[in-house]
Write an enzyme that holds these catalytic residues in place. Structure first.
Site, PDB file in Angstrom:
ATOM      1  N   ILE A 182       0.833  -1.197   0.000  1.00 33.55           N
ATOM      2  CA  ILE A 182       0.000   0.000   0.000  1.00 33.55           C
ATOM      3  C   ILE A 182       0.869   1.248   0.000  1.00 33.55           C
ATOM      4  CG2 ILE A 182      -1.692   1.340   1.300  1.00 33.55           C
ATOM      5  CD1 ILE A 182      -2.866  -1.324   2.269  1.00 33.55           C
ATOM      6  N   ALA A 207      -4.873   5.513   7.456  1.00 36.88           N
ATOM      7  CA  ALA A 207      -5.796   4.536   6.878  1.00 36.88           C
ATOM      8  C   ALA A 207      -5.251   3.132   7.112  1.00 36.88           C
ATOM      9  CB  ALA A 207      -5.985   4.793   5.385  1.00 36.88           C
ATOM     10  N   ARG A 261      -4.214   1.209  10.883  1.00 37.18           N
ATOM     11  CA  ARG A 261      -4.894   0.677  12.049  1.00 37.18           C
ATOM     12  C   ARG A 261      -4.981   1.780  13.093  1.00 37.18           C
ATOM     13  NH1 ARG A 261      -6.653  -2.195   9.111  1.00 37.18           N
ATOM     14  NH2 ARG A 261      -6.431  -4.450   8.820  1.00 37.18           N
ATOM     15  N   ASP A 275      -9.269   7.245   8.860  1.00 40.65           N
ATOM     16  CA  ASP A 275     -10.235   6.257   8.381  1.00 40.65           C
ATOM     17  C   ASP A 275     -10.376   5.119   9.382  1.00 40.65           C
ATOM     18  OD1 ASP A 275     -12.002   5.164   6.346  1.00 40.65           O
ATOM     19  OD2 ASP A 275     -10.443   3.661   5.978  1.00 40.65           O
ATOM     20  N   GLU A 327     -12.192   1.824  17.824  1.00 37.91           N
ATOM     21  CA  GLU A 327     -13.173   1.705  16.750  1.00 37.91           C
ATOM     22  C   GLU A 327     -14.422   0.961  17.236  1.00 37.91           C
ATOM     23  OE1 GLU A 327     -12.798   0.124  12.202  1.00 37.91           O
ATOM     24  OE2 GLU A 327     -11.258   1.459  12.986  1.00 37.91           O
ATOM     25  N   HIS A 340     -13.888   3.799   8.170  1.00 35.21           N
ATOM     26  CA  HIS A 340     -13.092   2.611   7.820  1.00 35.21           C
ATOM     27  C   HIS A 340     -13.496   2.083   6.438  1.00 35.21           C
ATOM     28  CE1 HIS A 340     -10.703  -0.959   9.686  1.00 35.21           C
ATOM     29  NE2 HIS A 340     -10.429  -0.809   8.393  1.00 35.21           N
ATOM     30  N   GLY A 358     -11.376   2.155   3.706  1.00 24.82           N
ATOM     31  CA  GLY A 358     -10.173   2.039   2.880  1.00 24.82           C
ATOM     32  C   GLY A 358     -10.312   1.071   1.724  1.00 24.82           C
ATOM     33  N   ASN A 359     -10.897  -0.105   1.995  1.00 27.94           N
ATOM     34  CA  ASN A 359     -11.078  -1.061   0.897  1.00 27.94           C
ATOM     35  C   ASN A 359     -12.552  -1.259   0.560  1.00 27.94           C
ATOM     36  OD1 ASN A 359     -12.072  -2.747   2.916  1.00 27.94           O
ATOM     37  ND2 ASN A 359     -10.225  -3.998   3.037  1.00 27.94           N
TER      38      ASN A 359
END
Length: 320
Positions: free
Chosen positions: A156, A235, A237, A261, A266, A284, A286-287
């Protein structure tokens, strides 16, 4: 052979598992499964498909005597007690790599949104509006010519570097193991010690896994090293950043802004972050693209089918 799925996943995965002869059960509803619900659901389960928001601890593993595989639907696996799984000989898999493009694109989007004050401008237009174009009104910054510090140059981080270079940014990076000179040249990135990277960068973006050494990697001391004009993007953890220290840094003006993100606790961010104009908060995602989530589902299906056939699969490090 029973597969239990804790969260809704793409229909293609459900169909492929059913067509392959598995009995597929799924937790009903859209709310995350509770621990008590999970414990009550796994007593006869052979394969458990879970998401990053579901904690698969030693109690859950002990409640599933037939469990052969925990297939995490996500690139990480810090939600799973990998030591307890290893003691039982239970394989643990994740879905790495296929999130790379999506997370890299989101990261660049957050960098641009911070520098051009996009979210702040959207909020303005939805509330008070503006009086009209003026030469010095609502100024942001161009990212061309700025220095981007990438913490973690895995797949990434490299994808972010590639995109940022195309937009004219200079790339610094840090990770525990330096890349080869040829890799650095191909990526167009310069290695820097973390303290130096933080002090020199206009934007700092985090792309490291959550391991003991990366928890609160960005703490009060690290934030104090950053420029007061610099922005932080996470983005990766949530617990990589000490959010209480981040709030203090933003309140004191020791950094210019942040885009998150992921969150330390969380799904809730530190409450003070919600009221700050120079903060962007995303849930969250990101993907969260059709392409990435379908690819993740395919990996989950392939791992379950291969495991049931006794074929080799790529497991995570079971020692955590």
């Amino acid at each position: 052979m029973i597969v239990f799925i804790t969260d809704p996943i793409p229909e293609l995965a459900m169909k492929q598992l059913t067509d392959a002869g598995f009995t597929v059960r799924q937790h009903p509803g859209s709310a995350p499964i509770t621990k008590s619900e999970l414990l009550a659901s796994v007593s006869d389960v052979d394969y458990l498909v879970t998401s990053l928001s579901t904690n698969v601890d030693a109690d859950v593993i002990a409640a599933a005597p037939q469990l052969k595989l925990i297939a995490n639907y996500g690139a990480g696996y810090n939600n799973i007690d990998t030591v307890a799984a290893a003691h039982r000989g239970i394989a643990v898999t994740n879905t790495p790599a296929v999130s790379t493009e999506s997370v890299a694109e989101l990261t660049l989007g957050l960098i641009l949104a911070l520098s051009h004050r996009v979210v702040e401008g959207d909020q303005l237009m939805r509330t008070t509006g503006f009086a009209g174009w003026q030469p010095l009104f609502f100024l942001g910054h161009e990212i061309a010519g700025k220095r981007l510090g990438i913490v973690g140059m895995g797949s990434i981080g490299r994808a972010v570097a590639q995109r940022a270079r195309a937009l004219g940014m200079e790339i610094l990076y840090w990770q525990r193991h330096r890349l080869t000179p040829s890799d650095e040249q191909n990526i167009g990135a310069h290695f820097s010690q973390l303290d130096e990277l933080l002090a020199a960068s206009d934007f700092v973006t985090l792309h490291v896994p959550l391991v003991p050494s990366s928890r609160h990697l960005i703490d009060a001391e690290a934030l104090a090293r950053m420029k007061d004009s610099a922005y932080l993007i996470n983005a990766a953890r949530g617990p990589v950043v000490d959010e209480a220290a981040l709030v203090s840094a933003l309140e004191s003006g020791s950094i210019a802004g942040v885009a998150l993100d992921v969150y330390e606790r969380e799904p809730e961010p530190e409450p003070a972050l919600k009221g700050m104009k120079n903060v962007i908060l995303t849930p969250h995602i990101g993907n969260a693209t059709v392409e990435a989530r379908n690819a993740m589902a395919q990996i989950v299906v392939d791992n379950i089918v291969k495991q049931s056939r006794g074929e080799k699969i790529n497991t995570v490090n079971l020692q955590g």
